[in-house]
Scaffold this active site. Structure first.
Site, mmCIF file in Angstrom:
data_model
loop_
_atom_site.group_PDB
_atom_site.id
_atom_site.type_symbol
_atom_site.label_atom_id
_atom_site.label_comp_id
_atom_site.label_asym_id
_atom_site.label_seq_id
_atom_site.Cartn_x
_atom_site.Cartn_y
_atom_site.Cartn_z
ATOM 1 C CE1 TYR A 92 -4.515 1.339 0.833
ATOM 2 C CE2 TYR A 92 -3.425 3.233 1.504
ATOM 3 C CZ TYR A 92 -4.775 2.736 0.778
ATOM 4 O OH TYR A 92 -5.409 3.566 1.389
ATOM 5 C CB SER A 186 1.043 -5.251 2.782
ATOM 6 O OG SER A 186 0.358 -4.711 3.824
ATOM 7 C CD GLN A 187 -2.448 -1.736 -2.443
ATOM 8 O OE1 GLN A 187 -3.357 -1.268 -2.413
ATOM 9 N NE2 GLN A 187 -1.266 -1.299 -2.906
ATOM 10 C CG ASP A 272 0.056 -7.897 10.828
ATOM 11 O OD1 ASP A 272 -0.030 -6.259 10.859
ATOM 12 O OD2 ASP A 272 0.293 -7.799 9.826
ATOM 13 C CG HIS A 301 2.239 -5.401 8.030
ATOM 14 N ND1 HIS A 301 0.965 -6.180 7.889
ATOM 15 C CD2 HIS A 301 2.199 -3.814 6.955
ATOM 16 C CE1 HIS A 301 0.892 -5.416 6.819
ATOM 17 N NE2 HIS A 301 1.028 -4.797 6.596
#
Length: 321
Positions: A92, A186-187, A272, A301
Site C-alpha cells: 500500500y 500486504s496489499q 500484526d 506487519h
C-alpha cells in the site's frame, strides 16, 4: 505490543462464513472481458543500468479501461529462457520503484515483473502510473475510492491490472507461460490472491501478511490504517454502511482464495495490527488449493522479513522447477 487476536490454535481453526455476492463470478468475468476488448499492447523496452548481472526492461501494458500501466521486467543476463517468472505486486502506497530495488528473484534465476500500482507510488516507493478512474467521495487513501459502487471501486481497477500484468508477462519470449507465480506482501499479497482466484493456471502464489482479507471483520478489530480508512468513511456515511460492504464483498480476498487452486505459501505475524492474523487465517483456511503458512509469533506487519524471503525462494523452486 502483545498478540492482537486469537490463540494460534483458534486461528488454525478459524473458518468464518464468507460474504459472497451471487453474481461474483459473472461480475469478474464481465470485468475482465471488457478489459480484454483493448489489446494488451505489451511493450518491453531495454533500460541501460549499471547492473551487470541482470537485464532490465521498462514495461507498459494496457490495464483496466485500456489505461497504460507500467512495470519493470528484470531477468538474469546470462540465462537462456524460457524462465520461471514471478509477477510481483506492491504494498500500500508504493509503486514499481527503481529497477535496482528488487533483485532477489532475478538473482535466483527468475524473470521478475514488478507491476506499478495505479495512483499510488508516492508514500514510500515511487510509481509512474496514474489512476484515471472515478473517485467520488472518499476518505484520504485508496481503500474507499469509488466504494459506493462496485463498478467504480478502485480495487476493481487494480485487480484487473494484475490479471493483465500476468498476461503481459506471458507474452515475453524469455518467460515460460506455464511457470508463472504471483507474489506480494500486504496489499501486494492481497492482489496476488485476487489474481490467483481470477487466473486458473498459475504455478504458485506467495502472499505475505496479506491485506484486503475478511475485510468487514478487519474494520471492527483494528484501529490501524488502511482498514481504518473504511471505518472512518462509514463513521461519516452512517446511512451507507451496507452499501459500502456490498461493494467490498466483490473484492474480499477470502472469496478469491476460495477459487484459487495454485499451490500457495502464506505468511502471518501474530502481532500484526495492520493485517490482523485472524483475517489472514480466514483467507488461508478458505484457500482451495494446496497451501502452507509460515507463522511469525513475535512480529508485526513486517512479518518474516529476510527470513521469509529465503522461505519464499525455497517454495518457488519447489513449484516452478
Amino acid at each position: 505490543m502483545a498478540f492482537v487476536d486469537m490463540t494460534l490454535k483458534e486461528l488454525r481453526d478459524y473458518l468464518p462464513a464468507r460474504t459472497e455476492p451471487g453474481d461474483f463470478d459473472a461480475f469478474w468475468a464481465a470485468t475482465l472481458a471488457e478489459a480484454r476488448e483493448t489489446g494488451l499492447g505489451a511493450r518491453f523496452e531495454p533500460v541501460e543500468t549499471r547492473l551487470t548481472t541482470v537485464e532490465v526492461e521498462d514495461v507498459t501494458f494496457h490495464g483496466f479501461g485500456g489505461q497504460p500501466v507500467k512495470g519493470w521486467l528484470v531477468r538474469p543476463a546470462a540465462a537462456t529462457g524460457p524462465l520461471p517468472t514471478v509477477v510481483e505486486f506492491v504494498g500500500y502506497g508504493g509503486g514499481r520503484g527503481l529497477p535496482h530495488e528488487r533483485l532477489v528473484w532475478a538473482s535466483a534465476g527468475y524473470a521478475h515483473l514488478t507491476m506499478d500500482t495505479r495512483g499510488q507510488g508516492s508514500a514510500w516507493q515511487v510509481g509512474d502510473t496514474p489512476d484515471d478512474g472515478p473517485a467520488g467521495n472518499s476518505f484520504p487513501g485508496f481503500a474507499t475510492r469509488g466504494v459506493l459502487d462496485r463498478d467504480t471501486y478502485y480495487y476493481r481497477r487494480l485487480y484487473t491490472d494484475a490479471v493483465r500484468a500476468i498476461e503481459a508477462a506471458r507474452t515475453h519470449p524469455a518467460v515460460d507461460p506455464a511457470r508463472v507465480l504471483v507474489a506480494g506482501g500486504s496489499q501486494g499479497g492481497g492482489i496476488a490472491l485476487a489474481a490467483a482466484g481470477l487466473v486458473p493456471d498459475l504455478a504458485g502464489v506467495v502472499t505475505d501478511v496479506p491485506f484486503m482479507q475478511h475485510i468487514r471483520y478487519a474494520t471492527e478489530i483494528t484501529d490501524d490504517y488502511p482498514y481504518k480508512e473504511i471505518a472512518e468513511f462509514c463513521k461519516v456515511h452512517r446511512d451507507k454502511v451496507e452499501r459500502v460492504f456490498d461493494t467490498i464483498s466483490y473484492v474480499d480476498g477470502t472469496n478469491f482464495a476460495a477459487r484459487a487452486t495454485a499451490p500457495a505459501l502464506y505468511s502471518v505475524a501474530l502481532m500484526d495490527e495492520v493485517c490482523p492474523p485472524s483475517t489472514v487465517f480466514a483467507s488461508f483456511n478458505h484457500y482451495a488449493g494446496p497451501k502452507e503458512i509460515e507463522v511469525y509469533p513475535y512480529n508485526g506487519h513486517e512479518g518474516g522479513g529476510a527470513h521469509h524471503v529465503a522461505r519464499a525462494l525455497e517454495f518457488a523452486q519447489s513449484v516452478s522447477g
